[in-house]
Structure formats: C-alpha cells, structure tokens
Design a protein around this motif. Sequence first.
Motif: not given
Length: 515
Positions: A79-106
């Motif tokens: 999704g980064l290309a359109n976040l680039h466009n949104a940032r250039r536009a000065g648009s308000p956007v909140i992204n919530m991005v899931g990640d692995h559980a902290t104990y699973h990352l390693h």
Amino acid sequence: MNGAEAFIQTLKDCGVNTCFANPGTSEMQLVAAVDRTHGMRAILGLFEGVVTGAADGYGRMADKPAVTLLHLGPGLGNGLANLHNARRAGSPVINMVGDHATYHLHYDAPLTSDAAGVARPMSDWVRVSRSERDLAQAGAEAFAVAQSYPGKIATVIVPADHAWTEGSATVSVPAATTPARAPAEAIAAAAAALRACTGPKCLFLGGRALREDALIEAGRIAAATGARLVCETFATRHQRGAGRVAVEKLPYFGEMAEAYLKDFEAIVFCGTEPPVSFFAYPGKPSFLSPPGATLVRLASLREDALAALGDLAAALDAPAQPALVQAPTSFAAEPGKLTSASLGAVLAELLPDQAIVSDESATNGAAAFGMCAGAKPHDWLQLTGGAIGQGLPLAVGAAVACPQRKVIALQADGGGMYTCQALWTMAREQLDVVTVILNNGSYAILNIELMRVGVQNAGPKALSMLDLTNPAIQWTQISEGMGVPAVRVETAEAFREELASAIAAKGPRLIEAML
C-alpha cells in the motif's frame, strides 16, 4: 477489554468511524474489535493499494482520518505507493498494521519483517505499541497526529499479543490543535512584494488554499493588486466551477511551466512551495521560477492558508468582492470519433452540481480539466504524488465520505490496471461512482517522456514496454467480472448518451472510452 478493543473504541471516540481493510491472520483480533465497535464501518479492499488510496480520498473529502487495517510489513508495503500520494496531499490517514506477537518475532517466521522500517518512508509518524494497555494510547496519539493541519500519515504497529491480551481500557480523546499561522513578517513581506511590483505578479496556490473560502480571499487580493492566480499542477482538492474564483493551472512539462512563469516579477506562494520539474532532463532546469523574480512564502502547506490569505487581504485593504469569478461556460462536442476534446466538452456539459472528480486521466484527460472550469460547482482531486494507481481507490474513498454526491473517476487505462480491484469494492459497497476509462492502449505519457529525455530512434523493444495492445485489455469484461456494469463507446454521441445514463442512475458504472 483486550488491547484491540480498547484501540478501536478509542479511535471511534475520537470520531474515526470508517475502516478500510485488507487483514490477515495477525489482525484477527483487530477484525473482531472492529466488528464489536458500534458505528465503525468496515470496507474491504482486495489489494492494499486500494485500501490506502481509499483512505486518502476519504481524508481529502471528510477532513478527518479513516483507519486502514493492513497485514504485517509486506501488506503495508503493497500500500505504500498510495500512502506516498496521500502524504504529498497532506491527507489525514491512520494506519494500523498488525505484526507478529512480540515473543514470536525472534523465530523469524516467513512473514517477519521490519514493519516500522517499512512504514517510515511514507509516514509522518510511526509508533510501535509497547503493551496491551499502551495500544489505546498509541491510537489516541495517532489521531492527534493525523489531524495536524492539513493532515498527516500516522502509522501504529500492533503486535498480535498486545491486541488479544485482556486488561486494557480506552483513553481520553486528545484536544484539538489549532493550525499554525503564517507569521506577521510573512504577511508584510507578501503585501510589500505585491504592492511594489508594477509588472506581472501572481499568487501561487496549493493545498487548502484551493478550497472555496480561501479562493475568495485570493480573489480579493487579485482585485486589490492585479495579481494572477495560479495553482500547482496536481492539487489535493480544488473547489472550482461557475461562481467560484477561477485559478490558472501550471503546465505539467517543465519547459512549458518555465515558459509560463518566466515573465512574473513577483510570486507569492500559499499552501505550497516554488514549483520544480517533475524529473531531471538533460540541459533543462529543475527549479522553474524566474531567476530574477521576488519569491515570498506566505504560508507553507502546514500553515493555515485561509487565515494567511485573509490576513494578506486585510493588509492590502482589499475590496470585499473577489475578482476572477468564473462564469458558466459551455462547449459543443465535435460529433464522430471520441477525442480528448469531445470527451471534455461532454463532461463539462453533464457534470452534476457538487460532483467530485477523481482525476488520473493522464495525457487524454487534459482537455477535461480546462473545459470543466465553468461547469457546475465541483471538487477536483488529482494525483498529488505522481504514483499512478491512485484514481480508482481515491474515488472509492471520496464516495464513502460523501455518499450524497456523484463521483466521476477519470482513469487512464495503464494506471487503472494498478488498482482495478477498486471496482469490486465499488460494487460491494454500491458506491455512486461513474468510472470513465480513457483507453488509448498505451502508457502514452511515457512515449512522450522517451523523446523528452533525449532517446533517439527508439527500437521495438523500448516501444513494446510502453504498449498495452498485445493483448488488448478488455475493460468492460474486467468491470463486469468485478460486479460493475460496463459499456464501451467510440463516438462522442455514444459517450454523451452513456454518461448521461450513468449520472442519472445510482451505484457504480463504468464507461470504456476508446480514444
């Protein structure tokens, strides 16, 4: 209340009520929390670029953020290309991005990545949750950042265990912030420059300076000083049409823009910065303003454009009524084979009052912008960051934000293929969007650029990389397959008939305009 529930409810308490989503396994607790949060609308996109582009369109029209739901670093990366466009536009956007559980990352599972590192280049602010109790606080902070004038991209990385662990609670809504004001010195410098200049001068406008109320102030300044009003090439949201203050548009190609600006002796910038060429070219300048001109920054993108223009009008003792008010205009479409000009003439004639145009039409849509200057009042949204694949998702977000307004998506065929999945979301949500595919079977702008960078006698391999006719893309079949009724037209008469029908109906339609 688990961390995900506290996070989503905090966003809802802040006024965020729309979630554009493409989740995966690590986001299932967030999916469940969205489901349990009353008043939070969930809208599925089949590709992350649709999700982020829709959040951009929503933010431009609602002036508040939607939240995206994305799957780990790779999903965010999509999704980064359109976040680039949104940032250039000065648009308000909140992204919530899931990640692995902290104990699973390693354990370095296949989808493990540096999600925060992926986020940083296209975000104004990135925060990794520290615990289930911290997650809601991160949401409140993200909202405050996203709402910073005129809007920012705020990204929260959500470890799965923080989402599912119980013991969290919502946090209070952050206080609204006041936009930064242009300093008095900038107001005085702009007034002095416009007064002192006896030759050609202009106000160069972008960002929030292209909203109707700000344009009235710009028109008052034009009435007081004789300054011309010019806007940046690709605007976030330009409110235009009959009865509104008219603004000239800076040409796209650098040498044309340089020639357009060369006679100005004073240029005052508001809501944007001095223009530069989109790309470097051998022997051509990058900075486009005339070397001898007086350049004054009245207000940056992050400073209150309406207040700055109002203060400047007051400093100039400008008249109450603006100059340059646009009169209604009409054009006769040339009958026969559809052309860029006849398409623009038909659109200008039929454009509904308060329509929203999402414009990623590239080469063949240039005439439409100019011809619609005197159409009924409307909002025109453009490709602010230059990353193609924005137009259809932007239309999705605009239609969600403004369900009572007709949205017209002018989409070039090449860019449309980047995010054609947006048609499926239009059908699923029954969004009132008329998509016009401008099909010339080519990345036409790149054929032009190939010559402009100095390539001589391009061979068949080079030309094949810019050609979309082998095989020809069947847009009507793609659209029907996604659930959007579609028709192909080749003449101006047929285009007028189909566009009138689509505008009169509710729900998504697609017109493939063969040019």
